[in-house]
Design a protein around this motif. Structure first.
Motif, PDB file in Angstrom:
ATOM      1  N   VAL A  26       8.920  -2.489  56.407  1.00 45.67           N
ATOM      2  CA  VAL A  26       7.987  -2.250  55.821  1.00 45.67           C
ATOM      3  C   VAL A  26       8.570  -3.738  54.834  1.00 45.67           C
ATOM      4  O   VAL A  26       8.777  -4.258  54.611  1.00 45.67           O
ATOM      5  CB  VAL A  26       8.548  -1.571  55.245  1.00 45.67           C
ATOM      6  CG1 VAL A  26       9.796  -1.081  54.300  1.00 45.67           C
ATOM      7  CG2 VAL A  26       6.954  -0.649  53.802  1.00 45.67           C
ATOM      8  N   TYR A  56      11.334   5.031  53.398  1.00 50.23           N
ATOM      9  CA  TYR A  56      11.207   4.056  54.511  1.00 50.23           C
ATOM     10  C   TYR A  56      13.179   3.786  55.062  1.00 50.23           C
ATOM     11  O   TYR A  56      13.335   3.619  55.432  1.00 50.23           O
ATOM     12  CB  TYR A  56      10.716   2.877  53.785  1.00 50.23           C
ATOM     13  CG  TYR A  56       9.424   2.956  53.710  1.00 50.23           C
ATOM     14  CD1 TYR A  56       8.613   2.934  55.207  1.00 50.23           C
ATOM     15  CD2 TYR A  56       8.966   2.478  53.356  1.00 50.23           C
ATOM     16  CE1 TYR A  56       7.522   3.032  55.119  1.00 50.23           C
ATOM     17  CE2 TYR A  56       7.302   2.468  53.088  1.00 50.23           C
ATOM     18  CZ  TYR A  56       6.802   3.555  53.713  1.00 50.23           C
ATOM     19  OH  TYR A  56       5.126   2.672  54.247  1.00 50.23           O
ATOM     20  N   PHE A  61      13.932   1.618  57.974  1.00 54.31           N
ATOM     21  CA  PHE A  61      13.192   0.294  57.854  1.00 54.31           C
ATOM     22  C   PHE A  61      13.336  -0.465  57.344  1.00 54.31           C
ATOM     23  O   PHE A  61      14.653  -0.023  56.723  1.00 54.31           O
ATOM     24  CB  PHE A  61      11.978   0.435  57.410  1.00 54.31           C
ATOM     25  CG  PHE A  61      10.848   1.857  57.969  1.00 54.31           C
ATOM     26  CD1 PHE A  61       9.617   0.375  58.613  1.00 54.31           C
ATOM     27  CD2 PHE A  61      10.667   3.071  58.316  1.00 54.31           C
ATOM     28  CE1 PHE A  61       8.505   1.115  59.773  1.00 54.31           C
ATOM     29  CE2 PHE A  61       9.404   3.555  58.921  1.00 54.31           C
ATOM     30  CZ  PHE A  61       8.463   2.669  59.475  1.00 54.31           C
ATOM     31  N   GLU A 233       3.400  -1.248  56.927  1.00 59.67           N
ATOM     32  CA  GLU A 233       4.563  -0.523  58.305  1.00 59.67           C
ATOM     33  C   GLU A 233       4.013  -1.418  59.474  1.00 59.67           C
ATOM     34  O   GLU A 233       3.682  -1.948  60.405  1.00 59.67           O
ATOM     35  CB  GLU A 233       4.547   0.169  58.566  1.00 59.67           C
ATOM     36  CG  GLU A 233       4.668   1.837  57.079  1.00 59.67           C
ATOM     37  CD  GLU A 233       4.102   2.765  57.555  1.00 59.67           C
ATOM     38  OE1 GLU A 233       4.273   3.910  56.221  1.00 59.67           O
ATOM     39  OE2 GLU A 233       4.154   2.992  58.352  1.00 59.67           O
TER      40      GLU A 233
END
Length: 271
Positions: A26, A56, A61, A233
């Motif tokens: 991200v 996230y 992420f 993203e």
């Protein structure tokens, strides 16, 4: 030094990370975290930002901040910012503990470049398709004033434009607040990306950019929009521009919602 040379120098020293179909990144920029006063533009969106980071983190992420995380032109000391936004820095520490945090400095937190924790650029390298690698930096390199002469720009903001903004004037040198400066900056960044055939992702101008068709230039936007934060993203080899905003259910209960603005745009082939 020209925009071309400044960007080439940045990427020559860039951290290289893998970019594969299984990668999850991200990209967030321009938080401008301040000291909790009325001039702290991050303050109004801090709950949106924290909710986004929780999401996230939970879904695996890696967080990459593309510069201007801290507002160190209007404010002098980093520790005053970290004390006010302690919950945010605790969350970032959780990403770091798992090796999922990379911080890029921008013009407004340029002093952080002295820290080994901060980078000028990151390359997400696609080993199977090198031409699809992503080149990440803040984007201030497109401006002589905001890169080479940033101490002068900081002085002007700290002692002239910030007080005048309280009276309703806008900083004419800011790519985020001045339309013509924004256009010139984005044109320079786009030109460099197209000439080098590199996919460039920046922040700096605060204007989110993710065309529906593949492009050489993208922009994450910022975390200081009036009613939302925006970010990009990267998942399944695709990029998606999203915003996090406050919305209401039918029963009038407020909640933080993730909304897709544009995309996904395929970067890595599905083959």
């Amino acid at each position: 030094m020209s925009t071309k040379r400044r960007l080439e120098r940045a990427f020559a020293q860039a951290l290289v990370l893998p970019f594969r179909k299984c990668s999850r990144y991200v990209l967030i920029s321009d938080c401008h975290r301040g000291v909790g006063t009325s001039s702290d533009n991050f303050l109004k969106n801090q709950h949106l930002y924290y909710a986004a980071l929780e999401h996230y983190y939970r879904y695996g992420f890696t967080y990459i901040e593309l510069g201007d995380g801290e507002e160190l032109w209007e404010n002098r000391k980093l520790h005053n910012i970290t004390e006010i936004h302690e919950d945010v820095y605790d969350m970032l520490a959780r990403f770091e503990e798992r090796g999922r945090l990379h911080l890029i400095y921008g013009n407004h937190n340029m002093v952080c470049k002295k820290s080994p924790s901060f980078l000028e650029a990151v390359i997400l390298y696609a080993d199977t398709m090198p031409e699809k690698s992503l080149y990440l930096t803040h984007g201030h390199q497109a401006s002589l004033l905001n890169s080479t002469f940033w101490p002068i720009a900081r002085f002007l903001v700290r002692y002239i434009w910030s007080p005048l903004e309280n009276l309703g004037f806008l900083d004419p040198t800011s790519a985020a607040k001045n339309y013509q400066v924004k256009e010139r900056c984005e044109a320079s960044l786009r030109k460099w990306a197209e000439e080098h055939r590199h996919i460039l992702v920046t922040g700096h101008t605060h204007r989110p950019v993710l065309p529906e068709e593949p492009s050489f230039y993208y922009n994450t936007g910022s975390c200081v929009h009036p009613r939302c934060i925006t970010c990009i993203e990267i998942e399944r080899g695709e990029m998606t521009l999203v915003k996090w905003t406050m919305t209401a259910r039918a029963d009038s209960i407020l909640y933080v919602a993730r909304e897709v603005i544009s995309g996904p745009v395929m970067i890595l082939s599905r083959e």
